[in-house]
Motif scaffolding. Structure first.
Motif, PDB file in Angstrom:
ATOM      1  N   ASN A 213       0.816  -1.209   0.000  1.00 30.40           N
ATOM      2  CA  ASN A 213       0.000   0.000   0.000  1.00 30.40           C
ATOM      3  C   ASN A 213       0.851   1.260   0.000  1.00 30.40           C
ATOM      4  O   ASN A 213       0.430   2.292  -0.498  1.00 30.40           O
ATOM      5  N   ARG A 214       2.065   1.179   0.546  1.00 30.99           N
ATOM      6  CA  ARG A 214       2.965   2.328   0.438  1.00 30.99           C
ATOM      7  C   ARG A 214       3.268   2.590  -1.031  1.00 30.99           C
ATOM      8  O   ARG A 214       3.263   3.728  -1.493  1.00 30.99           O
ATOM      9  N   ASN A 215       3.494   1.524  -1.795  1.00 25.93           N
ATOM     10  CA  ASN A 215       3.730   1.679  -3.231  1.00 25.93           C
ATOM     11  C   ASN A 215       2.501   2.246  -3.936  1.00 25.93           C
ATOM     12  O   ASN A 215       2.621   3.066  -4.850  1.00 25.93           O
ATOM     13  N   GLN A 216       1.315   1.822  -3.528  1.00 25.50           N
ATOM     14  CA  GLN A 216       0.094   2.365  -4.115  1.00 25.50           C
ATOM     15  C   GLN A 216      -0.042   3.853  -3.798  1.00 25.50           C
ATOM     16  O   GLN A 216      -0.441   4.641  -4.652  1.00 25.50           O
ATOM     17  N   LEU A 217       0.282   4.229  -2.563  1.00 25.04           N
ATOM     18  CA  LEU A 217       0.245   5.649  -2.189  1.00 25.04           C
ATOM     19  C   LEU A 217       1.191   6.457  -3.066  1.00 25.04           C
ATOM     20  O   LEU A 217       0.819   7.498  -3.604  1.00 25.04           O
ATOM     21  N   VAL A 218       2.418   5.975  -3.213  1.00 31.00           N
ATOM     22  CA  VAL A 218       3.408   6.698  -4.016  1.00 31.00           C
ATOM     23  C   VAL A 218       2.937   6.806  -5.458  1.00 31.00           C
ATOM     24  O   VAL A 218       3.014   7.881  -6.067  1.00 31.00           O
ATOM     25  N   SER A 219       2.414   5.730  -6.028  1.00 27.83           N
ATOM     26  CA  SER A 219       1.896   5.777  -7.404  1.00 27.83           C
ATOM     27  C   SER A 219       0.752   6.773  -7.522  1.00 27.83           C
ATOM     28  O   SER A 219       0.668   7.535  -8.489  1.00 27.83           O
ATOM     29  N   PHE A 220      -0.124   6.772  -6.528  1.00 26.06           N
ATOM     30  CA  PHE A 220      -1.257   7.701  -6.531  1.00 26.06           C
ATOM     31  C   PHE A 220      -0.763   9.141  -6.492  1.00 26.06           C
ATOM     32  O   PHE A 220      -1.242   9.997  -7.250  1.00 26.06           O
ATOM     33  N   LEU A 221       0.211   9.415  -5.621  1.00 24.67           N
ATOM     34  CA  LEU A 221       0.753  10.770  -5.531  1.00 24.67           C
ATOM     35  C   LEU A 221       1.441  11.182  -6.831  1.00 24.67           C
ATOM     36  O   LEU A 221       1.357  12.334  -7.250  1.00 24.67           O
ATOM     37  N   CYS A 222       2.107  10.230  -7.477  1.00 24.60           N
ATOM     38  CA  CYS A 222       2.735  10.528  -8.772  1.00 24.60           C
ATOM     39  C   CYS A 222       1.684  10.863  -9.822  1.00 24.60           C
ATOM     40  O   CYS A 222       1.907  11.729 -10.667  1.00 24.60           O
ATOM     41  N   LEU A 223       0.551  10.185  -9.775  1.00 23.66           N
ATOM     42  CA  LEU A 223      -0.522  10.459 -10.734  1.00 23.66           C
ATOM     43  C   LEU A 223      -1.098  11.865 -10.566  1.00 23.66           C
ATOM     44  O   LEU A 223      -1.362  12.554 -11.545  1.00 23.66           O
ATOM     45  N   ILE A 224      -1.310  12.265  -9.323  1.00 24.26           N
ATOM     46  CA  ILE A 224      -1.970  13.566  -9.110  1.00 24.26           C
ATOM     47  C   ILE A 224      -1.002  14.737  -9.053  1.00 24.26           C
ATOM     48  O   ILE A 224      -1.421  15.889  -9.191  1.00 24.26           O
ATOM     49  N   ASP A 225       0.285  14.470  -8.863  1.00 25.80           N
ATOM     50  CA  ASP A 225       1.267  15.541  -8.713  1.00 25.80           C
ATOM     51  C   ASP A 225       1.187  16.613  -9.804  1.00 25.80           C
ATOM     52  O   ASP A 225       1.181  17.804  -9.486  1.00 25.80           O
ATOM     53  N   PRO A 226       1.101  16.248 -11.088  1.00 27.96           N
ATOM     54  CA  PRO A 226       1.052  17.295 -12.117  1.00 27.96           C
ATOM     55  C   PRO A 226      -0.205  18.165 -12.053  1.00 27.96           C
ATOM     56  O   PRO A 226      -0.241  19.239 -12.640  1.00 27.96           O
ATOM     57  N   PHE A 227      -1.219  17.718 -11.334  1.00 28.79           N
ATOM     58  CA  PHE A 227      -2.483  18.446 -11.277  1.00 28.79           C
ATOM     59  C   PHE A 227      -2.622  19.290 -10.006  1.00 28.79           C
ATOM     60  O   PHE A 227      -3.600  20.007  -9.846  1.00 28.79           O
TER      61      PHE A 227
END
Length: 155
Positions: A54-68
């Motif tokens: 889930n830490r990896n899922q959190l990081v992936s999620f943050l990477c997805l929204i970061d540009p927005f």
């Protein structure tokens, strides 16, 4: 983004993967719209609960929204006990991870003792952890560790 999880900061030269798009046959999936997602999360809290999966899922999620996210966002993860979280003031949204490798109480709950031998879990006790996420609007549970060690003590 934490330095530990940044592909670009650790020297990955090929960043074309950031523009990949999964396209199943006979289906048209629209491009990811981070602004729309952040609007849906406005005023809400999303917490991932579990272990390193889930830490990896959190990081992936943050990477997805970061540009927005607005340029003025403080993009640092805050650590408070077993809770790592990010809060954006413009959207008033909190996104985080509560570290609980077995979801229930165990002798491996702290990151420092996570790899302890002789693991024991209290399968009927989740309240101590749940008090840290009971105000979340969305919860994502996932844990790998249950499958990695079939020999543990159940209390």
């Amino acid at each position: 983004m934490e330095d530990n999880y940044s592909c670009e900061k650790h020297g990955r030269k090929d960043l074309k993967y950031q523009h990949w798009r999964w396209q199943p046959h006979n289906c048209d999936i629209p491009m990811f719209n981070g602004t729309a997602l952040l609007e849906k999360l406005r005023g809400k809290k999303l917490i991932f609960v579990g272990d390193s999966m889930n830490r990896n899922q959190l990081v992936s999620f943050l990477c997805l929204i970061d540009p927005f996210l607005p340029k003025s966002s403080n993009k640092k993860l805050i650590l408070k006990g077993n809770l790592y979280y990010f809060h954006d003031t413009e959207y008033n949204t909190t996104i985080g991870l509560y570290w609980s490798p077995y979801l229930v109480e165990s002798n491996a709950d702290l990151v420092l003792t996570y790899r302890a031998k002789g693991r024991a879990v209290r399968i009927d006790s989740i309240e101590n952890h749940a008090r840290h996420w009971n105000d979340a609007d969305f919860l994502v549970f996932d844990t790998y560790v249950w499958w990695s060690n079939p020999m543990m003590t159940l209390m």
